[in-house]
Scaffold this motif. Structure first.
Motif, mmCIF file in Angstrom:
data_model
loop_
_atom_site.group_PDB
_atom_site.id
_atom_site.type_symbol
_atom_site.label_atom_id
_atom_site.label_comp_id
_atom_site.label_asym_id
_atom_site.label_seq_id
_atom_site.Cartn_x
_atom_site.Cartn_y
_atom_site.Cartn_z
ATOM 1 N N LEU A 138 56.965 15.591 4.888
ATOM 2 C CA LEU A 138 57.815 16.855 5.468
ATOM 3 C C LEU A 138 59.068 17.239 5.695
ATOM 4 C CD1 LEU A 138 56.615 16.650 9.173
ATOM 5 C CD2 LEU A 138 55.127 17.355 7.700
ATOM 6 N N GLN A 178 61.352 17.618 6.478
ATOM 7 C CA GLN A 178 62.772 17.170 7.873
ATOM 8 C C GLN A 178 62.623 16.261 8.443
ATOM 9 O OE1 GLN A 178 60.192 19.503 10.354
ATOM 10 N NE2 GLN A 178 59.404 18.110 11.482
ATOM 11 N N THR A 207 62.178 14.524 11.852
ATOM 12 C CA THR A 207 62.055 13.644 12.431
ATOM 13 C C THR A 207 60.156 14.629 12.695
ATOM 14 O OG1 THR A 207 62.535 15.715 14.677
ATOM 15 C CG2 THR A 207 63.928 13.442 14.087
ATOM 16 N N ASP A 208 59.316 13.617 12.922
ATOM 17 C CA ASP A 208 58.458 14.565 13.332
ATOM 18 C C ASP A 208 58.088 13.941 14.187
ATOM 19 O OD1 ASP A 208 55.901 15.512 12.910
ATOM 20 O OD2 ASP A 208 54.351 13.839 12.166
ATOM 21 N N ARG A 209 57.369 14.987 16.006
ATOM 22 C CA ARG A 209 56.574 14.922 16.889
ATOM 23 C C ARG A 209 54.914 14.350 17.144
ATOM 24 N NH1 ARG A 209 60.706 17.761 19.773
ATOM 25 N NH2 ARG A 209 62.573 16.189 19.999
ATOM 26 N N SER A 210 54.267 14.045 15.640
ATOM 27 C CA SER A 210 53.040 14.392 15.931
ATOM 28 C C SER A 210 52.267 12.568 15.615
ATOM 29 C CB SER A 210 51.941 15.043 14.601
ATOM 30 O OG SER A 210 52.856 14.449 13.370
ATOM 31 N N PRO A 223 53.246 10.008 13.506
ATOM 32 C CA PRO A 223 54.000 10.560 12.727
ATOM 33 C C PRO A 223 53.042 10.470 11.174
ATOM 34 C CG PRO A 223 54.714 8.484 13.345
ATOM 35 C CD PRO A 223 53.705 8.018 14.268
ATOM 36 N N ARG A 224 54.066 11.288 10.978
ATOM 37 C CA ARG A 224 53.703 11.897 9.362
ATOM 38 C C ARG A 224 54.855 11.659 8.339
ATOM 39 N NH1 ARG A 224 52.126 17.844 9.984
ATOM 40 N NH2 ARG A 224 54.153 17.759 11.782
ATOM 41 N N THR A 277 58.367 11.580 6.874
ATOM 42 C CA THR A 277 59.616 12.556 7.158
ATOM 43 C C THR A 277 61.287 12.491 6.203
ATOM 44 O OG1 THR A 277 61.175 11.699 7.875
ATOM 45 C CG2 THR A 277 59.240 13.178 9.075
ATOM 46 N N ARG A 336 62.665 25.235 3.022
ATOM 47 C CA ARG A 336 61.479 24.665 3.050
ATOM 48 C C ARG A 336 60.280 23.973 1.880
ATOM 49 N NH1 ARG A 336 61.306 22.999 8.264
ATOM 50 N NH2 ARG A 336 59.317 22.050 8.103
ATOM 51 N N ASP A 374 56.572 22.748 1.648
ATOM 52 C CA ASP A 374 55.487 22.883 2.588
ATOM 53 C C ASP A 374 55.071 21.157 2.396
ATOM 54 O OD1 ASP A 374 55.176 24.832 3.299
ATOM 55 O OD2 ASP A 374 53.837 25.249 2.056
ATOM 56 N N ALA A 375 54.640 20.480 2.985
ATOM 57 C CA ALA A 375 54.327 19.352 3.447
ATOM 58 C C ALA A 375 53.058 18.805 1.405
ATOM 59 C CB ALA A 375 53.524 18.319 4.334
#
Length: 178
Positions: free
Chosen positions: A12, A14, A16-19, A22-23, A25, A40, A42-43
């Motif tokens: 990602l 970014q 941080t990732d809240r999923s 987590p993915r 980052t 940005r 995309d992943a």
């Protein structure tokens, strides 16, 4: 400070990732504290991501009104025709309106790092590479543009933003450029 980072596939843009789960980052690549992405990727896209700790610089780099050209090497499914490339050059109609004209040329298969996971290879379906330069930055714009002319994107690598290029950076590595 300006940093060029070669963002790997699946990461990602970014910190941080809240999923759950987590993915991956940017937090795992040892980037200097206080920087954030100017724009940005995309992943499922790879390549040049610029990071900075300078808000006005981030704005100049990422705001479409400043028309920073962004160059992508796009592996597409199919065989691009002169008409397809001409349509990309003229701008194509997307569901959110027409794109600005782009630079689009056929590209010999570039010497890139292997992608993990690799792009699916099919013996019966040809693929090709296009160098595509745009001055906008709509969500998934390059993928939508190639699909609009009948060339689904298989792999997308950003190689330049304005004068900044990715040469010499392996995936997951970075360098200060300003």
């Amino acid at each position: 400070m300006l940093i060029a980072f070669n963002k790997p596939y699946g990461v990602l843009s970014q910190f941080t990732d809240r999923s759950v789960p987590p993915r991956p980052t940017l937090a795992t690549f040892g980037l200097p504290p206080g920087v954030y992405a100017a724009g940005r990727l995309d992943a499922d896209s790879e390549g040049l991501l610029l990071l900075t700790d300078d808000g006005p610089l981030a704005h100049r780099l990422s705001d479409p009104r400043h028309k920073q050209p962004k160059t992508y090497w796009v592996q597409v499914e199919g065989s691009p025709t002169d008409d397809m490339l001409a349509r990309l050059r003229a701008g194509v109609m997307l569901n959110d309106g027409p794109t600005l004209p782009a630079e689009a040329t056929l590209l010999p298969p570039p010497a890139l790092w292997p992608r993990d996971p690799p792009v699916r290879f099919r013996k019966t379906v040809p693929d090709a590479w296009i160098a595509l330069t745009i001055t906008e930055g709509r969500n998934r714009q390059v993928r939508r543009m190639t699909a609009a002319v009948g060339l689904p994107t298989l792999r997308l690598v950003r190689v330049a933003v304005g004068p900044h290029r990715i040469e010499g950076l392996a995936p997951g590595t970075w360098r200060k450029i300003g």
